[in-house]
Design an enzyme around this catalytic site. Structure first.
Site, mmCIF file in Angstrom:
data_model
loop_
_atom_site.group_PDB
_atom_site.id
_atom_site.type_symbol
_atom_site.label_atom_id
_atom_site.label_comp_id
_atom_site.label_asym_id
_atom_site.label_seq_id
_atom_site.Cartn_x
_atom_site.Cartn_y
_atom_site.Cartn_z
ATOM 1 C CB SER A 1 -8.662 -8.880 -26.548
ATOM 2 O OG SER A 1 -9.969 -9.413 -26.335
ATOM 3 C CG ASP A 2 -11.891 -4.568 -30.420
ATOM 4 O OD1 ASP A 2 -12.885 -4.353 -29.706
ATOM 5 O OD2 ASP A 2 -11.793 -4.133 -31.576
ATOM 6 C CB CYS A 3 -15.635 -7.485 -28.525
ATOM 7 S SG CYS A 3 -15.968 -6.635 -26.968
#
Length: 253
Positions: free
Chosen positions: A5-7
């Protein structure tokens, strides 16, 4: 080999997007849809999701297998990995720089070349104006994620190097988003300079655009202009004014 995932994006499921109600539901939704790794700490709720029946052992095992398999393929668990033996002196070497240059040249996109303006002729041009907030900006070269380069080459430096026999004139033109360059200056405090440079020059290179301070992460505290995400797709108004000013002056000449 795996999906990450994106952070801190998975917490957005329940905190902002409202497609789930809580962290356990968000973790379950992400893993069941193939997100093997969470950049953040929300996957700390995996066992809670499992204990509540929101995730199965197979769901968790699939994600773990994807992660471990790619690490094995990369040799993370081997005693001797070829990548460990690469000496540091190859970093930023002549070969690497040549490769970077080649990739950069091939990735450039020329939208128009009206009147065959490009390439600029070193033989014909005696004076070149380089104008704009990104003309001599290292920030514009770095982007949102970056390391530290061994050496920076701004657009202004590139023009100076490419035309050693020409006189190169420079003006910041405008602030990248504020209405004046100097805090104590008047609004549009570089307009007169821009007009003079264009009048003196055989060619004008106008360098406008964004940098990491204008377009970065959502909620970036270091971005006072638009807090990480731009409010629209337009260039900031001072740069739009600069473009109009420069083009109108060039057309007059």
């Amino acid at each position: 080999g795996y999906v990450t995932s994106d952070c801190w994006a998975i917490k957005d499921f329940h905190m902002f997007h409202k497609v789930t109600s809580n962290a356990i539901e968000s973790v379950s939704l992400a893993i069941k849809n193939g997100c093997d790794l969470n950049c953040g700490n929300l996957y700390g709720h995996i066992m809670e999701a499992y204990n509540e029946g929101a995730l199965t052992e197979e769901d968790i095992r699939t994600a773990a297998t994807n992660l471990m398999t790619i690490q094995m393929r990369l040799g993370f668990f081997d005693q001797n990995v070829p990548f460990d033996n690469i000496p540091y002196d190859v970093v930023d070497s002549a070969d690497h720089r040549a490769f970077n240059y080649d990739v950069s040249a091939k990735s450039l996109v020329l939208l128009k070349n009206r009147g065959k303006t490009l390439p600029l002729s070193a033989r014909k041009l005696r004076t070149i104006a380089v104008i704009g907030p990104n003309a001599d900006s290292q920030g514009a070269l770095k982007g949102n994620y970056h390391g530290t380069a061994g050496q920076w080459h701004t657009i202004l430096e590139g023009v100076v190097d490419a035309f050693p026999k020409a006189r190169v004139l420079y003006s910041e033109g405008c602030h990248i988003y504020k209405d004046k360059v100097q805090n104590l200056g008047m609004i549009r405090d570089r307009d007169a300079e821009v007009l003079q440079l264009i009048e003196m020059s055989d060619a004008v290179v106008l360098a406008v655009g964004l940098d990491e301070f204008l377009e970065g992460e959502e909620g970036d505290a270091g971005n006072a202009y638009a807090s990480g995400d731009k409010k629209d797709l337009l260039l900031p108004s001072p740069q739009r004014h600069l473009i109009t000013l420069a083009c109108d002056k060039a057309n007059e000449l």
